[in-house]
Scaffold this motif. Structure first.
Motif, PDB file in Angstrom:
ATOM      1  N   UNK A 147      -5.033   8.778  -5.461  1.00 19.33           N
ATOM      2  CA  UNK A 147      -5.731   7.502  -5.673  1.00 19.33           C
ATOM      3  C   UNK A 147      -5.313   6.825  -6.976  1.00 19.33           C
ATOM      4  N   UNK A 148      -5.011   7.612  -8.008  1.00 18.77           N
ATOM      5  CA  UNK A 148      -4.564   6.987  -9.249  1.00 18.77           C
ATOM      6  C   UNK A 148      -3.129   6.490  -9.149  1.00 18.77           C
ATOM      7  N   UNK A 149      -2.357   7.071  -8.237  1.00 20.18           N
ATOM      8  CA  UNK A 149      -0.964   6.638  -8.054  1.00 20.18           C
ATOM      9  C   UNK A 149      -0.860   5.470  -7.076  1.00 20.18           C
ATOM     10  N   UNK A 150      -1.607   5.537  -5.992  1.00 13.05           N
ATOM     11  CA  UNK A 150      -1.450   4.540  -4.919  1.00 13.05           C
ATOM     12  C   UNK A 150      -2.689   3.692  -4.665  1.00 13.05           C
ATOM     13  N   UNK A 151      -3.772   3.888  -5.450  1.00 11.13           N
ATOM     14  CA  UNK A 151      -4.996   3.117  -5.291  1.00 11.13           C
ATOM     15  C   UNK A 151      -5.961   3.782  -4.323  1.00 11.13           C
ATOM     16  N   UNK A 152      -7.218   3.375  -4.355  1.00 15.61           N
ATOM     17  CA  UNK A 152      -8.205   3.900  -3.410  1.00 15.61           C
ATOM     18  C   UNK A 152      -7.988   3.275  -2.038  1.00 15.61           C
ATOM     19  N   UNK A 153      -7.980   4.099  -0.975  1.00 17.66           N
ATOM     20  CA  UNK A 153      -7.801   3.544   0.371  1.00 17.66           C
ATOM     21  C   UNK A 153      -8.864   2.497   0.703  1.00 17.66           C
ATOM     22  N   UNK A 154      -8.442   1.502   1.471  1.00 16.72           N
ATOM     23  CA  UNK A 154      -9.362   0.457   1.935  1.00 16.72           C
ATOM     24  C   UNK A 154      -9.233   0.352   3.455  1.00 16.72           C
ATOM     25  N   UNK A 155     -10.317  -0.049   4.142  1.00 17.30           N
ATOM     26  CA  UNK A 155     -10.242  -0.176   5.603  1.00 17.30           C
ATOM     27  C   UNK A 155      -9.097  -1.087   6.017  1.00 17.30           C
ATOM     28  N   UNK A 156      -8.254  -0.577   6.897  1.00 15.17           N
ATOM     29  CA  UNK A 156      -7.015  -1.262   7.263  1.00 15.17           C
ATOM     30  C   UNK A 156      -6.708  -1.057   8.748  1.00 15.17           C
ATOM     31  N   UNK A 157      -6.484  -2.144   9.508  1.00  9.58           N
ATOM     32  CA  UNK A 157      -6.031  -1.974  10.894  1.00  9.58           C
ATOM     33  C   UNK A 157      -4.567  -1.544  10.911  1.00  9.58           C
ATOM     34  N   UNK A 158      -4.241  -0.592  11.754  1.00  5.32           N
ATOM     35  CA  UNK A 158      -2.872  -0.062  11.836  1.00  5.32           C
ATOM     36  C   UNK A 158      -2.332  -0.272  13.248  1.00  5.32           C
ATOM     37  N   UNK A 159      -1.165  -0.869  13.330  1.00  2.00           N
ATOM     38  CA  UNK A 159      -0.498  -1.087  14.609  1.00  2.00           C
ATOM     39  C   UNK A 159      -0.104   0.257  15.227  1.00  2.00           C
ATOM     40  N   UNK A 160      -0.434   0.465  16.492  1.00  2.00           N
ATOM     41  CA  UNK A 160      -0.058   1.726  17.157  1.00  2.00           C
ATOM     42  C   UNK A 160       0.889   1.467  18.331  1.00  2.00           C
ATOM     43  N   UNK A 161       1.472   0.262  18.363  1.00  2.00           N
ATOM     44  CA  UNK A 161       2.451  -0.087  19.386  1.00  2.00           C
ATOM     45  C   UNK A 161       3.801  -0.374  18.717  1.00  2.00           C
ATOM     46  N   UNK A 162       4.861  -0.440  19.505  1.00  2.00           N
ATOM     47  CA  UNK A 162       6.218  -0.512  18.968  1.00  2.00           C
ATOM     48  C   UNK A 162       6.648  -1.952  18.681  1.00  2.00           C
ATOM     49  N   UNK A 163       7.504  -2.069  17.650  1.00  2.00           N
ATOM     50  CA  UNK A 163       8.117  -3.349  17.310  1.00  2.00           C
ATOM     51  C   UNK A 163       9.633  -3.230  17.433  1.00  2.00           C
ATOM     52  N   UNK A 164      10.249  -4.298  17.866  1.00  2.00           N
ATOM     53  CA  UNK A 164      11.697  -4.326  18.042  1.00  2.00           C
ATOM     54  C   UNK A 164      12.415  -4.065  16.723  1.00  2.00           C
ATOM     55  N   UNK A 165      13.507  -3.295  16.799  1.00  2.00           N
ATOM     56  CA  UNK A 165      14.351  -3.114  15.621  1.00  2.00           C
ATOM     57  C   UNK A 165      14.531  -1.672  15.196  1.00  2.00           C
ATOM     58  N   UNK A 166      15.475  -1.421  14.267  1.00  2.00           N
ATOM     59  CA  UNK A 166      15.717  -0.071  13.748  1.00  2.00           C
ATOM     60  C   UNK A 166      14.473   0.468  13.041  1.00  2.00           C
ATOM     61  N   UNK A 167      14.319   1.787  13.051  1.00  2.00           N
ATOM     62  CA  UNK A 167      13.102   2.346  12.452  1.00  2.00           C
ATOM     63  C   UNK A 167      13.304   3.787  12.008  1.00  2.00           C
ATOM     64  N   UNK A 168      12.396   4.214  11.135  1.00  2.00           N
ATOM     65  CA  UNK A 168      12.277   5.619  10.719  1.00  2.00           C
ATOM     66  C   UNK A 168      10.815   6.007  10.863  1.00  2.00           C
ATOM     67  N   UNK A 169      10.574   7.160  11.491  1.00  2.00           N
ATOM     68  CA  UNK A 169       9.231   7.717  11.638  1.00  2.00           C
ATOM     69  C   UNK A 169       9.045   8.766  10.544  1.00  2.00           C
ATOM     70  N   UNK A 170       7.976   8.633   9.746  1.00  2.00           N
ATOM     71  CA  UNK A 170       7.739   9.567   8.639  1.00  2.00           C
ATOM     72  C   UNK A 170       6.526  10.432   8.965  1.00  2.00           C
ATOM     73  N   UNK A 171       6.752  11.739   9.020  1.00  2.00           N
ATOM     74  CA  UNK A 171       5.689  12.675   9.396  1.00  2.00           C
ATOM     75  C   UNK A 171       5.371  13.604   8.229  1.00  2.00           C
ATOM     76  N   UNK A 172       4.285  14.350   8.368  1.00  2.00           N
ATOM     77  CA  UNK A 172       3.858  15.258   7.315  1.00  2.00           C
ATOM     78  C   UNK A 172       2.751  14.654   6.476  1.00  2.00           C
ATOM     79  N   UNK A 173       2.724  14.996   5.186  1.00  2.00           N
ATOM     80  CA  UNK A 173       1.598  14.622   4.326  1.00  2.00           C
ATOM     81  C   UNK A 173       1.997  13.976   3.014  1.00  2.00           C
ATOM     82  N   UNK A 174       3.286  13.960   2.664  1.00  2.00           N
ATOM     83  CA  UNK A 174       3.673  13.634   1.299  1.00  2.00           C
ATOM     84  C   UNK A 174       3.811  12.130   1.063  1.00  2.00           C
ATOM     85  N   UNK A 175       2.857  11.550   0.339  1.00  2.00           N
ATOM     86  CA  UNK A 175       2.843  10.110   0.094  1.00  2.00           C
ATOM     87  C   UNK A 175       4.003   9.676  -0.804  1.00  2.00           C
ATOM     88  N   UNK A 176       4.435  10.544  -1.715  1.00  2.00           N
ATOM     89  CA  UNK A 176       5.538  10.171  -2.605  1.00  2.00           C
ATOM     90  C   UNK A 176       6.830   9.985  -1.832  1.00  2.00           C
TER      91      UNK A 176
END
Length: 548
Positions: A219-248
C-alpha cells in the motif's frame, strides 16, 4: 517396493495420504528429493542461526532474505527445476558455513544436518536426500511429526509473504529471526507436543506481523486499493498475461511495455492489482484473463500471447504454449525461459518481443466487468455505514468465503454456499477460491455490493484487520461478530493464515474441501476442542447451523 518420495504438504496429495512416486502438483521424485534436502539444509541453518541469536548476535539481512527465498522455493507449485534447486543447495551450504564461522561455541551434541557436507554431484545429493525425508525416522511420535511439519509448512507460507515484502524493501527482524527459531525447533527432541503446539501459536502471531509488513509494503508503494471495475473479456491486439502474486514484477512490466501497443492482462491471484492507484494508472493494464490457477493448462492452450509467472501457481506447461510462457524470481520449470534479475532490474525484452510476434487476439469481445478493490482501508472507512446497516437489520450476517482453489472434486461446495447465502448477507472473499463465484451477480444491499473482493491471498491481513475493526466498533470479540469464516485450503500459505487466525483465538472456522493429511488425529482433536474447527459438510446443513 521402496517409495521414491513422500510429500503431503498440499491438499491434492494422493489418496489424502501422500504422494510417493510423483507429486500431483507435477513435481517428480528428483525435485521432491532436492526440496527435502534443501529443507534439511535450512534446518541446519536454523539451528546455527538460533544459537547466534541466543548469543545476542544479529544475522545479516541478505542471509535472512536467502533463507526466506529458499524456503519459498519449496512451496507447492513454485519451482520444478532441479538445476535451480542445486543452486539453492550450494548457496545454503555456503550460508551454513558462514553462520557457523560466526558462532563461538557450537554445542557438542548438534543435529546431523548442522555438520552435513553437501556433495558435488547431483546423484550423491539424491542419495543423501533420503535422510531428509519426512518419514525417514520411523520411530518419531506421529503427533510430534505432525506439529513439526505444520510448523515447517507455516514457515513456507510466511516465506512467500516475507519474499514479497523484501523485494519492495520492507524487512522485519523479528519475522526474519523466527525462521531460525522455527527450523531449529523441528530438530529439538526435548520439545513436547504441548511445546510444539504453543510454538505454532507463537508462529501465527509472527506471521500476522509479516502479513502486516507486506500490506504496508504494497500500500505504501502502490497506494491503497480502491473499488475498480475490471474487464474480464478480450481486447484485440498483442498481449501478455501476468500470473502469480508479485506486484513489483507487474509494475516493471507495465513500465517496459508502456506505449508499445501491448495489452497487459492479470491472471489468477494478480486480479486485485487493478485496484492499486499506482498500477491502474497504466491504461494498457487492460483487464483480467481466465480463472483460477488450476485451469491454466486449458486456458493457455495455443494462446496467441505470452504468460509471465511471477510466483507460485505454475502447472506443467503444455507443448502448445511452452515457447510463450516465461518464469521469473523464485519460479521455475525445466526448459522454460526465465527472466533473471541483474543489478536490481529485470529486462522483459524477450517476452515483449514474443508477444508482438504472436500478434494477440484478433477481435474484441463484448465488454463485461467485475468489481475488485475492497481492501481494509476502504471497508473500514465505511464501517459506520456498515454498522448502521447491521443495526437496522439490512445486513444480517457476513460470510468470509476465501482461500485457495484447486482441482479436487468437492470444491463446488464454495460456489453453492455463495449462491445459497441469503439476500440480506454480505460475502467477503479473498484468494483464488473466489474464482468459483466472483463472476456471478449477487446484487446489492443498499449502497453495498453483496460480494466484496478483499484481494489475493497476500491480502489476508485485510480480512483480519476488517474483522478486528468491526469487533472493536461493536465492542465485542471477533467470535461474537455476525461473521462466519468458510475457508478452502490448498497449500502452505493457507496453513500459515489458518495458524494466524487460531493464534488470535478465532473459533468456529469451517475448513475444506478436505482436512490436511499432515494433521494427526490427536492434533486435529486438539484443534476441535480448542477452536471448534469444523470440516465443511453441505452448504444447506452448514448455513442452517450458522444462521439458526
Amino acid at each position: 517396493m521402496e517409495e521414491l518420495m513422500f510429500c503431503y504438504q498440499c491438499e491434492q496429495t494422493i489418496g489424502g495420504k501422500g504422494c510417493t512416486k510423483a507429486g500431483n502438483c507435477g513435481k517428480d521424485a528428483e525435485v521432491a528429493a532436492l526440496q527435502d534436502l534443501l529443507v534439511y539444509e535450512l534446518k541446519g541453518i536454523g539451528f546455527i542461526g538460533n544459537e547466534l541469536l541466543k548469543q545476542g548476535k544479529s544475522i545479516d539481512k541478505e542471509i535472512s532474505k536467502f533463507v526466506a527465498d529458499a524456503c519459498f522455493s519449496t512451496l507447492t507449485n513454485v519451482n520444478f527445476d532441479p538445476e535451480r534447486f542445486i543452486c539453492f543447495l550450494k548457496e545454503a551450504e555456503k550460508v551454513k558455513e558462514n553462520l557457523k564461522s560466526q558462532l563461538k561455541n557450537l554445542p557438542s551434541n548438534v543435529p546431523e544436518c548442522v555438520n552435513y557436507k553437501l556433495p558435488n554431484s547431483k546423484e550423491q545429493m539424491l542419495q543423501d536426500a533420503k535422510k531428509a525425508g519426512i518419514m525417514y525416522d520411523q520411530t518419531l511420535d506421529a503427533n510430534i511429526r505432525s506439529l513439526r511439519e505444520t510448523l515447517i509448512y507455516g514457515l513456507k507460507g510466511m516465506a512467500a509473504y516475507a519474499h514479497h515484502a523484501h523485494v519492495l524493501g520492507y524487512i522485519d527482524e523479528e519475522v526474519n529471526n523466527f525462521f531460525y527459531k522455527g527450523f531449529a525447533a523441528t530438530l529439538d527432541n526435548s520439545l513436547s507436543v504441548d511445546d510444539l503446539f504453543n510454538l505454532t501459536m507463537e508462529f501465527g502471531k509472527i506471521n500476522l506481523k509479516c502479513m502486516e509488513l507486506l500490506d504496508k509494503a504494497n500500500t505504501q508503494t502502490y497506494g491503497n486499493p480502491v473499488p475498480t471495475p475490471v474487464l474480464i473479456t478480450k481486447k484485440k491486439g498483442p498481449f501478455i498475461v501476468v500470473s502469480g502474486h508479485d506486484l513489483k514484477d507487474l509494475y516493471e512490466l507495465l513500465v517496459q511495455t508502456d506505449g508499445k501497443g501491448i495489452n497487459i492482462y492479470t491472471h489468477g491471484e494478480m486480479l486485485p492489482a487493478h485496484g492499486y492507484p499506482e498500477l491502474k494508472k497504466f491504461k494498457h493494464l487492460i483487464g483480467n484473463f481466465g480463472g483460477a490457477w488450476q485451469d491454466q493448462q486449458k486456458e493457455f492452450d495455443n494462446l496467441p500471447g505470452c504468460i509471465l509467472m511471477t510466483t507460485n501457481c505454475l502447472q506443467k506447461p503444455r507443448d502448445s504454449y511452452k515457447d510463450r510462457i516465461f518464469t521469473t524470481s523464485i519460479v521455475g520449470w525445466p526448459q522454460v525461459q526465465h527472466i533473471e534479475e541483474k543489478n536490481g532490474k529485470k529486462d522483459f525484452t524477450p517476452i515483449i518481443n514474443k508477444a508482438l510476434e504472436l500478434g494477440g487476439f484478433t477481435e474484441d469481445e463484448p465488454e463485461k466487468t467485475i468489481l475488485v478493490g475492497f481492501g481494509h482501508n476502504i471497508v473500514l472507512s465505511l464501517a459506520d455505514k456498515i454498522l448502521d446497516a447491521v443495526k437496522q437489520g439490512q445486513i444480517r450476517h457476513f460470510f468470509l468465503i476465501g482461500g485457495c482453489d484447486g482441482a479436487r472434486p468437492g470444491r463446488n461446495y464454495y460456489t453453492e454456499f455463495a449462491q445459497k447465502t441469503p439476500k440480506d448477507t454480505i460475502i467477503l472473499t479473498l484468494a483464488c477460491g473466489k474464482y468459483r463465484f466472483n463472476k456471478m451477480d449477487f446484487g446489492t444491499i443498499g449502497e453495498f455490493p453483496r460480494l466484496l473482493d478483499l484481494g489475493q491471498c497476500n491480502d489476508s491481513y485485510s480480512a483480519i484487520k476488517i474483522a478486528l475493526g468491526l469487533a472493536d466498533a461493536l465492542k465485542c470479540t471477533v467470535n461474537d461478530l455476525p461473521l462466519s469464516l468458510i475457508l478452502s485450503w490448498y497449500e502452505q500459505k493457507a496453513v500459515c493464515i489458518l495458524l494466524t487466525l487460531l493464534s488470535l483465538g478465532i473459533k468456529n472456522i469451517y475448513l475444506g474441501p478436505s482436512l490436511p493429511a499432515f494433521i494427526s488425529p490427536d492434533v486435529l482433536q486438539v484443534l476441535i476442542d480448542k477452536f471448534n474447527i469444523k470440516p465443511i459438510s453441505t452448504p444447506d446443513e452448514d448455513l442452517k447451523v450458522i444462521l439458526g
